[in-house]
Enzyme design. Structure first.
Site, PDB file in Angstrom:
ATOM      1  N   ASP A  31      45.785  43.885  45.610  1.00 21.23           N
ATOM      2  CA  ASP A  31      46.442  43.310  44.519  1.00 21.23           C
ATOM      3  C   ASP A  31      46.637  44.548  43.126  1.00 21.23           C
ATOM      4  O   ASP A  31      45.845  44.893  42.607  1.00 21.23           O
ATOM      5  CB  ASP A  31      45.471  42.319  43.822  1.00 21.23           C
ATOM      6  CG  ASP A  31      45.843  41.631  42.426  1.00 21.23           C
ATOM      7  OD1 ASP A  31      45.299  40.980  41.853  1.00 21.23           O
ATOM      8  OD2 ASP A  31      47.165  41.912  42.172  1.00 21.23           O
ATOM      9  N   ASP A 214      53.646  43.661  41.566  1.00 25.61           N
ATOM     10  CA  ASP A 214      52.211  42.978  41.754  1.00 25.61           C
ATOM     11  C   ASP A 214      52.081  42.121  42.919  1.00 25.61           C
ATOM     12  O   ASP A 214      52.500  41.030  43.350  1.00 25.61           O
ATOM     13  CB  ASP A 214      52.050  41.920  40.796  1.00 25.61           C
ATOM     14  CG  ASP A 214      50.816  41.065  40.807  1.00 25.61           C
ATOM     15  OD1 ASP A 214      50.567  40.088  39.839  1.00 25.61           O
ATOM     16  OD2 ASP A 214      50.078  41.449  41.528  1.00 25.61           O
TER      17      ASP A 214
HETATM   18  O1  LIG Z   1      47.926  35.172  38.614  1.00 26.02           O
HETATM   19  C1  LIG Z   1      48.962  35.654  39.165  1.00 26.02           C
HETATM   20  C2  LIG Z   1      50.496  35.265  39.046  1.00 26.02           C
HETATM   21  C3  LIG Z   1      50.822  34.269  37.979  1.00 26.02           C
HETATM   22  C4  LIG Z   1      50.669  32.791  38.147  1.00 26.02           C
HETATM   23  C5  LIG Z   1      50.847  31.926  37.386  1.00 26.02           C
HETATM   24  C6  LIG Z   1      51.374  32.260  36.266  1.00 26.02           C
HETATM   25  C7  LIG Z   1      51.401  33.410  35.928  1.00 26.02           C
HETATM   26  C8  LIG Z   1      51.259  34.633  36.643  1.00 26.02           C
HETATM   27  N1  LIG Z   1      48.927  36.459  40.112  1.00 26.02           N
HETATM   28  N2  LIG Z   1      47.872  37.120  40.381  1.00 26.02           N
HETATM   29  C9  LIG Z   1      47.896  38.512  40.621  1.00 26.02           C
HETATM   30  N3  LIG Z   1      46.463  38.802  41.158  1.00 26.02           N
HETATM   31  C10 LIG Z   1      45.897  37.773  41.206  1.00 26.02           C
HETATM   32  C11 LIG Z   1      44.382  37.427  41.993  1.00 26.02           C
HETATM   33  C12 LIG Z   1      44.235  36.405  41.976  1.00 26.02           C
HETATM   34  C13 LIG Z   1      45.065  35.154  41.633  1.00 26.02           C
HETATM   35  C14 LIG Z   1      46.308  35.318  41.206  1.00 26.02           C
HETATM   36  C15 LIG Z   1      47.054  36.827  40.873  1.00 26.02           C
END
Ligand SMILES: O=C(Cc1ccccc1)Nn1cnc2ccccc21
Length: 322
Positions: A31, A214
């Site tokens: 991640d 990301d």
């Molecule tokens: O959380 C997010 C993306 C997100 C989703 C909804 C609204 C805004 C942004 N990504 N993420 C990046 N690393 C992560 C690890 C676990 C879960 C989600 C993860």
């Protein structure tokens, strides 16, 4: 030492990498949007462990506890986890780090229980590591001095095995040149200006916006003005609250989406912008809203189209066509 680790697509939502932690094999989600390396552990309630491999510190001869250290992370999608901390030897592909901070989960949110990953390897900057009282370095930061070049690269082709390369870029995984842009790591992310985009051939500005690379996010998440501009060009598309996003008829003709990374456009082909069946004949869009704020999130769908290079010297981010 340089190396490459295979990344296997799982349920279409993430890519998992088999990783050795204290000699124990776990399938971890890499991640670049966070900076904690955490694992499912024997300290979790047993009901949370079904379907998962997990780390048992007492089974590792190289584990050392960091007494009194804790971690507690919340992700933007509302999921989270927490626990305690130790160090152990972590091996990814051909790259070994001894004394890597390993965050043992004592609690995980329900989405992680039902998700295939046995934990995460955070590859953002350690300024956003959640360990208290002292933030810990990431696997990549610890590995850097042993790599030929202080970089790693993500190769995540759609519905096919990919790889994370450490210490070198592999020109068998991309075509053409790698286009680099400076990264502003002040928020802890691989972040850069992203002040315009194109829907098909029509250019739109989004002044003041940035983007982050990301791999922990599945989709492409952008501001509402960009999402509206895109789906205005998809006849029959609509926001379906029951599906949690924009959907369209699976036969719809989709425009391409070009995002600006620094001063250069990366064009996502239309085929990748259909994420697949939502229900019946309606399909879910790979472009969805990030909600509020001016930080776009370029997730795995971006990496389906581009080899991404995360270079700590600079730092900079580079992309090349897969
Ligand atoms: O959380 C997010 C993306 C997100 C989703 C909804 C609204 C805004 C942004 N990504 N993420 C990046 N690393 C992560 C690890 C676990 C879960 C989600 C993860």
């Amino acid at each position: 030492q340089d190396g490459s680790a295979t990344a296997v697509p799982s349920d279409g939502v993430e890519y998992l990498v088999s990783t050795s932690v204290g000699g124990q094999s776990l399938n971890l989600d890499f991640d670049t949007g966070s900076a904690d390396l955490w694992v499912f552990s024997s300290e979790l309630p047993s009901s949370d462990l079904s379907g998962h491999s997990y780390y048992t510190s007492s089974d590792s001869s190289t584990f050392q506890s960091l007494s009194g250290y804790t971690w507690d992370i919340s992700y933007a999608d509302g999921s989270g986890a927490s626990g305690n901390v130790g160090t152990d030897t972590v091996v990814i592909g051909g790259t070994t780090v001894e004394g890597q901070a390993v965050e043992l989960a004592e609690k995980v949110s329900s989405t992680f229980v039902s998700d295939a990953a046995d934990g995460l390897v955070g590859l953002a900057f350690s300024s956003i590591n959640t360990v208290s009282p002292t933030p810990q370095s990431t696997f990549f930061e610890n590995a850097q001095s042993s790599l030929d070049s202080p970089l790693f690269a993500a190769y995540l082709p759609n519905n096919a095995d990919g790889a994370y390369d450490f210490g070198y870029t592999d020109d068998s995984k991309y075509s053409g040149d790698i286009t680099y842009t400076d990264v502003d790591s002040s928020n802890g992310f691989w972040e850069y200006p992203s002040t315009s985009y194109k829907v098909g051939s029509t250019t739109h500005s989004q002044s003041g916006y940035t983007g982050i690379s990301d791999t922990g996010t599945t989709l492409i998440l952008m501001g509402d003005s960009a999402v509206t501009a895109y789906y205005d060009q998809v006849s029959g598309s609509s926001y379906d609250s029951s599906q949690g996003g924009y959907v369209f008829d699976c036969s719809a003709d989709l425009p391409t989406l070009s995002i600006s990374i620094g001063g250069n456009y990366a064009t996502i082909p239309a085929s990748l912008l259909n994420f697949g069946t939502a229900s019946g004949s309606s399909c879910f869009g790979s472009l969805q809203s990030v909600g509020s704020g001016t930080q776009n999130i370029y997730g795995d769908v971006f990496f389906n189209a581009f080899y991404g290079v995360f270079d700590a010297s600079g730092p900079s981010f580079g992309f090349a066509t897969v």
